[in-house]
Design a protein around this motif. Structure first.
Motif, PDB file in Angstrom:
ATOM      1  N   PHE A 198     110.010  22.374  97.419  1.00 42.25           N
ATOM      2  CA  PHE A 198     110.460  22.926  96.147  1.00 42.25           C
ATOM      3  C   PHE A 198     111.929  23.349  96.183  1.00 42.25           C
ATOM      4  N   ALA A 199     112.542  23.340  97.367  1.00 43.71           N
ATOM      5  CA  ALA A 199     113.976  23.609  97.494  1.00 43.71           C
ATOM      6  C   ALA A 199     114.792  22.320  97.493  1.00 43.71           C
ATOM      7  N   THR A 200     114.124  21.166  97.487  1.00 44.05           N
ATOM      8  CA  THR A 200     114.800  19.875  97.567  1.00 44.05           C
ATOM      9  C   THR A 200     115.032  19.308  96.174  1.00 44.05           C
ATOM     10  N   SER A 201     116.261  18.899  95.901  1.00 44.07           N
ATOM     11  CA  SER A 201     116.606  18.293  94.615  1.00 44.07           C
ATOM     12  C   SER A 201     116.268  16.811  94.622  1.00 44.07           C
ATOM     13  N   GLY A 202     115.975  16.299  93.441  1.00 41.73           N
ATOM     14  CA  GLY A 202     115.806  14.867  93.270  1.00 41.73           C
ATOM     15  C   GLY A 202     114.496  14.293  93.767  1.00 41.73           C
ATOM     16  N   VAL A 203     113.496  15.133  94.012  1.00 42.64           N
ATOM     17  CA  VAL A 203     112.193  14.638  94.448  1.00 42.64           C
ATOM     18  C   VAL A 203     111.134  15.079  93.434  1.00 42.64           C
ATOM     19  N   ASP A 204     110.009  14.372  93.425  1.00 44.88           N
ATOM     20  CA  ASP A 204     108.886  14.767  92.578  1.00 44.88           C
ATOM     21  C   ASP A 204     108.098  15.822  93.345  1.00 44.88           C
ATOM     22  N   PRO A 215     104.911  19.750  84.790  1.00 42.95           N
ATOM     23  CA  PRO A 215     105.122  20.910  85.653  1.00 42.95           C
ATOM     24  C   PRO A 215     106.517  20.915  86.280  1.00 42.95           C
ATOM     25  N   VAL A 216     107.072  22.114  86.451  1.00 44.61           N
ATOM     26  CA  VAL A 216     108.347  22.300  87.146  1.00 44.61           C
ATOM     27  C   VAL A 216     108.167  23.410  88.164  1.00 44.61           C
ATOM     28  N   GLY A 217     109.016  23.415  89.192  1.00 42.02           N
ATOM     29  CA  GLY A 217     108.927  24.452  90.202  1.00 42.02           C
ATOM     30  C   GLY A 217     110.164  24.489  91.058  1.00 42.02           C
ATOM     31  N   LEU A 218     110.383  25.620  91.699  1.00 40.36           N
ATOM     32  CA  LEU A 218     111.521  25.800  92.590  1.00 40.36           C
ATOM     33  C   LEU A 218     111.207  26.864  93.624  1.00 40.36           C
ATOM     34  N   THR A 219     111.961  26.830  94.709  1.00 40.51           N
ATOM     35  CA  THR A 219     111.858  27.855  95.751  1.00 40.51           C
ATOM     36  C   THR A 219     112.837  28.962  95.428  1.00 40.51           C
ATOM     37  N   ALA A 220     112.401  30.207  95.575  1.00 41.28           N
ATOM     38  CA  ALA A 220     113.254  31.360  95.276  1.00 41.28           C
ATOM     39  C   ALA A 220     113.155  32.394  96.387  1.00 41.28           C
ATOM     40  N   THR A 221     114.266  33.028  96.672  1.00 36.88           N
ATOM     41  CA  THR A 221     114.283  34.143  97.620  1.00 36.88           C
ATOM     42  C   THR A 221     114.707  35.434  96.919  1.00 36.88           C
ATOM     43  N   SER A 222     114.649  35.428  95.604  1.00 41.13           N
ATOM     44  CA  SER A 222     115.117  36.571  94.828  1.00 41.13           C
ATOM     45  C   SER A 222     113.996  37.350  94.158  1.00 41.13           C
ATOM     46  N   VAL A 223     112.746  37.111  94.507  1.00 40.33           N
ATOM     47  CA  VAL A 223     111.617  37.773  93.852  1.00 40.33           C
ATOM     48  C   VAL A 223     111.492  39.203  94.366  1.00 40.33           C
ATOM     49  N   ILE A 224     111.415  40.144  93.426  1.00 43.47           N
ATOM     50  CA  ILE A 224     111.208  41.548  93.812  1.00 43.47           C
ATOM     51  C   ILE A 224     110.217  42.199  92.844  1.00 43.47           C
ATOM     52  N   SER A 225     109.428  43.114  93.374  1.00 45.18           N
ATOM     53  CA  SER A 225     108.567  43.908  92.497  1.00 45.18           C
ATOM     54  C   SER A 225     109.430  45.052  91.958  1.00 45.18           C
ATOM     55  N   VAL A 226     109.264  45.353  90.681  1.00 48.27           N
ATOM     56  CA  VAL A 226     110.088  46.417  90.094  1.00 48.27           C
ATOM     57  C   VAL A 226     109.268  47.552  89.501  1.00 48.27           C
ATOM     58  N   SER A 227     107.980  47.316  89.252  1.00 49.56           N
ATOM     59  CA  SER A 227     107.163  48.369  88.661  1.00 49.56           C
ATOM     60  C   SER A 227     105.700  48.081  88.937  1.00 49.56           C
ATOM     61  N   ALA A 228     104.929  49.114  89.280  1.00 45.95           N
ATOM     62  CA  ALA A 228     103.484  48.961  89.447  1.00 45.95           C
ATOM     63  C   ALA A 228     102.759  49.272  88.142  1.00 45.95           C
TER      64      ALA A 228
END
Length: 184
Positions: free
Chosen positions: A101-107, A47-60
């Motif tokens: 999920f915003a921290t690098s180098g951690v599990d 599994p991989v994951g990250l924190t994002a502040t760029s998520v937007i809805s574009v279509s219903a």
């Protein structure tokens, strides 16, 4: 005379001459608040994951969302090549997950109690009030980032989903609530 976007056919890249410096651009957006999400995917390496502040809805119709992946993120290659992702829309109660999920180098998946797998195999966070599982349908390079378009296939909305949302503003995490509403 600069080319006009109206004259360009879809998929045509226009030249990017001049423009703001990176510092000016960051300063301009620093006071623009954004919702906080954690995006997870499954890869051959796990599994991989990250924190994002760029998520937007574009279509219903069809239900579509878009997010941006920074090339600086260690999880970006795994998410960019995944077929499906889970986008977790966080409330203020999930601040620890946003930070993790915003921290690098951690599990990010070391705490087996905090996450599980959907029947379809993707990793998801148990405590996220809202998650949306979707299939990646398009990717577009945009500077040092990749824009990812996702067709929403499944959603989970917990009763507690009306908790105060978590937002990122001016390099910090914030909670929105009734105190945040403007009158009138």
């Amino acid at each position: 005379m600069a080319p006009d976007l109206a004259d360009a056919s879809p998929g045509t890249a226009l030249p990017l001459d001049g423009g703001l410096s990176a510092d000016e651009f960051k300063r301009a957006f620093r006071n623009h608040p954004a919702g906080v999400a954690v995006i997870t995917a499954d890869t051959e390496q796990g599994p991989v994951g990250l924190t994002a502040t760029s998520v937007i809805s574009v279509s219903a119709e069809p239900p579509m969302l878009v997010f941006s992946l920074s090339s600086a993120s260690s999880s970006a290659p795994g998410i960019a090549t995944a077929r499906t992702v889970v986008v977790h829309l966080l409330s203020a109660a999930q601040l620890p997950s946003a930070r993790l999920f915003a921290t690098s180098g951690v599990d990010r998946f070391a705490d087996r109690e905090s996450w599980g797998r959907l029947a379809t195999g993707e990793p998801f966070l148990h405590r996220a009030p809202v998650w949306i599982r979707g299939r990646i349908v398009d990717r577009m390079r945009a500077g040092q980032s990749t824009m990812v378009a996702v067709h929403a296939l499944q959603a989970h909305i917990a009763p507690a989903a009306e908790d105060a949302p978590l937002v990122h503003h001016n390099r910090g995490w914030h909670r929105l609530g009734s105190h945040s509403l403007l009158a009138g």
